[in-house]
Motif scaffolding. Structure first.
Motif, PDB file in Angstrom:
ATOM      1  N   MET A  73       0.729  -1.247  -0.210  1.00 56.31           N
ATOM      2  CA  MET A  73       0.097  -0.099   0.011  1.00 56.31           C
ATOM      3  C   MET A  73       1.104   1.167   0.146  1.00 56.31           C
ATOM      4  SD  MET A  73      -2.968   0.892   2.664  1.00 56.31           S
ATOM      5  CE  MET A  73      -3.971   2.420   2.600  1.00 56.31           C
ATOM      6  N   ALA A  74       1.855   1.174   0.668  1.00 55.04           N
ATOM      7  CA  ALA A  74       2.834   2.344   0.980  1.00 55.04           C
ATOM      8  C   ALA A  74       3.378   2.383  -0.501  1.00 55.04           C
ATOM      9  CB  ALA A  74       3.756   2.122   1.895  1.00 55.04           C
ATOM     10  N   VAL A  75       4.062   1.551  -1.147  1.00 55.97           N
ATOM     11  CA  VAL A  75       4.459   1.840  -2.447  1.00 55.97           C
ATOM     12  C   VAL A  75       3.639   2.383  -3.518  1.00 55.97           C
ATOM     13  CG1 VAL A  75       6.397   0.235  -2.102  1.00 55.97           C
ATOM     14  CG2 VAL A  75       4.706  -0.473  -3.355  1.00 55.97           C
ATOM     15  N   ALA A  76       2.396   1.940  -3.573  1.00 58.98           N
ATOM     16  CA  ALA A  76       1.421   2.551  -4.529  1.00 58.98           C
ATOM     17  C   ALA A  76       1.019   3.959  -4.141  1.00 58.98           C
ATOM     18  CB  ALA A  76       0.135   1.828  -4.197  1.00 58.98           C
ATOM     19  N   GLY A  77       1.041   4.399  -2.947  1.00 62.51           N
ATOM     20  CA  GLY A  77       0.856   5.574  -2.275  1.00 62.51           C
ATOM     21  C   GLY A  77       1.861   6.633  -2.726  1.00 62.51           C
ATOM     22  N   ARG A  78       3.091   5.886  -2.991  1.00 62.08           N
ATOM     23  CA  ARG A  78       4.282   6.927  -3.406  1.00 62.08           C
ATOM     24  C   ARG A  78       3.999   7.394  -4.970  1.00 62.08           C
ATOM     25  NH1 ARG A  78       9.925   3.786  -3.667  1.00 62.08           N
ATOM     26  NH2 ARG A  78      10.110   4.710  -5.567  1.00 62.08           N
ATOM     27  N   GLY A  91       4.450  16.094  -5.494  1.00 64.55           N
ATOM     28  CA  GLY A  91       5.571  16.624  -4.997  1.00 64.55           C
ATOM     29  C   GLY A  91       5.313  16.968  -3.304  1.00 64.55           C
ATOM     30  N   ASP A  92       4.185  16.609  -2.924  1.00 66.14           N
ATOM     31  CA  ASP A  92       4.018  16.801  -1.393  1.00 66.14           C
ATOM     32  C   ASP A  92       2.986  15.793  -1.150  1.00 66.14           C
ATOM     33  OD1 ASP A  92       3.050  17.855   0.992  1.00 66.14           O
ATOM     34  OD2 ASP A  92       1.937  19.503   0.227  1.00 66.14           O
ATOM     35  N   PRO A  93       3.582  14.744  -0.056  1.00 69.31           N
ATOM     36  CA  PRO A  93       2.874  13.892   0.667  1.00 69.31           C
ATOM     37  C   PRO A  93       1.545  14.279   1.352  1.00 69.31           C
ATOM     38  CG  PRO A  93       5.230  13.360   0.974  1.00 69.31           C
ATOM     39  CD  PRO A  93       5.171  14.817   0.319  1.00 69.31           C
ATOM     40  N   GLY A  94       1.773  15.611   2.029  1.00 70.77           N
ATOM     41  CA  GLY A  94       0.659  16.082   2.495  1.00 70.77           C
ATOM     42  C   GLY A  94      -0.390  16.522   1.820  1.00 70.77           C
ATOM     43  N   ALA A  95      -0.488  16.413   0.556  1.00 74.10           N
ATOM     44  CA  ALA A  95      -1.371  16.988  -0.445  1.00 74.10           C
ATOM     45  C   ALA A  95      -2.557  15.760  -0.386  1.00 74.10           C
ATOM     46  CB  ALA A  95      -0.948  17.213  -1.791  1.00 74.10           C
ATOM     47  N   SER A 137      -7.471   4.172  -4.627  1.00 70.09           N
ATOM     48  CA  SER A 137      -7.420   5.640  -5.150  1.00 70.09           C
ATOM     49  C   SER A 137      -7.024   6.470  -4.196  1.00 70.09           C
ATOM     50  CB  SER A 137      -9.266   5.592  -5.530  1.00 70.09           C
ATOM     51  OG  SER A 137      -9.839   5.837  -4.205  1.00 70.09           O
ATOM     52  N   ALA A 138      -6.630   7.696  -4.270  1.00 74.85           N
ATOM     53  CA  ALA A 138      -6.480   8.615  -3.476  1.00 74.85           C
ATOM     54  C   ALA A 138      -7.119  10.005  -3.815  1.00 74.85           C
ATOM     55  CB  ALA A 138      -4.850   9.106  -3.709  1.00 74.85           C
ATOM     56  N   THR A 139      -7.617  10.809  -2.850  1.00 70.03           N
ATOM     57  CA  THR A 139      -7.925  12.145  -3.108  1.00 70.03           C
ATOM     58  C   THR A 139      -6.848  13.331  -2.720  1.00 70.03           C
ATOM     59  OG1 THR A 139     -10.115  11.291  -2.580  1.00 70.03           O
ATOM     60  CG2 THR A 139      -9.862  13.826  -2.679  1.00 70.03           C
ATOM     61  N   VAL A 140      -6.442  14.079  -3.529  1.00 77.17           N
ATOM     62  CA  VAL A 140      -5.519  15.017  -3.332  1.00 77.17           C
ATOM     63  C   VAL A 140      -6.018  16.502  -3.500  1.00 77.17           C
ATOM     64  CG1 VAL A 140      -3.636  13.398  -3.834  1.00 77.17           C
ATOM     65  CG2 VAL A 140      -4.543  14.868  -5.607  1.00 77.17           C
ATOM     66  N   ARG A 141      -5.405  17.396  -2.720  1.00 70.61           N
ATOM     67  CA  ARG A 141      -5.592  18.522  -2.862  1.00 70.61           C
ATOM     68  C   ARG A 141      -4.371  19.465  -3.508  1.00 70.61           C
ATOM     69  NH1 ARG A 141      -9.426  21.005  -0.831  1.00 70.61           N
ATOM     70  NH2 ARG A 141      -9.968  19.907   0.881  1.00 70.61           N
ATOM     71  N   LEU A 142      -4.492  19.938  -4.498  1.00 70.99           N
ATOM     72  CA  LEU A 142      -3.409  20.503  -5.403  1.00 70.99           C
ATOM     73  C   LEU A 142      -3.419  22.091  -5.202  1.00 70.99           C
ATOM     74  CD1 LEU A 142      -3.937  18.492  -8.391  1.00 70.99           C
ATOM     75  CD2 LEU A 142      -2.117  18.141  -6.701  1.00 70.99           C
ATOM     76  N   PRO A 143      -2.459  22.609  -5.306  1.00 72.84           N
ATOM     77  CA  PRO A 143      -2.416  24.247  -5.353  1.00 72.84           C
ATOM     78  C   PRO A 143      -3.085  24.514  -6.701  1.00 72.84           C
ATOM     79  CG  PRO A 143      -0.053  23.253  -5.876  1.00 72.84           C
ATOM     80  CD  PRO A 143      -0.739  22.051  -5.163  1.00 72.84           C
ATOM     81  N   GLU A 144      -3.591  25.665  -6.677  1.00 69.34           N
ATOM     82  CA  GLU A 144      -4.460  26.484  -7.744  1.00 69.34           C
ATOM     83  C   GLU A 144      -3.290  26.859  -8.622  1.00 69.34           C
ATOM     84  OE1 GLU A 144      -7.652  26.636  -8.734  1.00 69.34           O
ATOM     85  OE2 GLU A 144      -7.933  25.493  -6.728  1.00 69.34           O
TER      86      GLU A 144
END
Length: 141
Positions: A62-67, A74-78, A134-141
């Motif tokens: 799971m971790a390598v897929a999240g990578r 460019g930001d794991p916190g996203a 799946s992942a949900t990410v918040r990207l900068p505008e």
């Protein structure tokens, strides 16, 4: 790599990522996680319980897929949400090569709340190893 919301469209492919896993990686992960289950390091035990060989830890897979997603943003916190179903283990033979986890992803949806849903595919030995990833990410505008 850093991606911005304005640069993303539904259907965009993430850069493919291939992650090799060896028995040494499993030992390091066991030490870091505290998961010393012998199915992750003892071939005799793994085959006695019906597995084809030693298998990677599910959470390592799971971790390598999240990578895949964290390298794309460019930001794991996203990453605001991430989930998978484990469908098949990653078999890691003791042959000097180990296993290769091949990861791909695509933008599945741009949400009204300013997030993006990314669908992830993870394969090893030509078989899917994660389902519904799946992942949900918040990207900068």
């Amino acid at each position: 790599m850093s991606v911005r919301m304005s640069e993303v469209a539904v259907g965009d492919q993430l850069p493919v990522l291939s992650v090799p896993l060896t028995r040494a990686d499993l030992v390091r992960y066991a030490g870091a996680s505290g998961d010393f289950n012998p199915i992750h390091w003892n071939e005799r035990f793994a085959t006695q319980v019906g597995l084809p060989d030693v298998i990677a830890h599910g959470m390592l897979t799971m971790a390598v897929a999240g990578r895949l997603v964290s390298e794309w943003t460019g930001d794991p916190g996203a990453i605001v949400h991430y989930g998978v179903r484990f469908t098949r283990p990653v078999v890691v033979p003791d042959d000097g090569t180990g296993a290769l986890v091949e990861l791909s992803g695509k933008v599945a949806k741009k949400n009204d709340d300013g997030t993006v849903k990314v669908s992830i595919t993870a394969r090893s030995a030509d078989q899917g190893v994660l389902g519904g990833a799946s992942a949900t990410v918040r990207l900068p505008e």
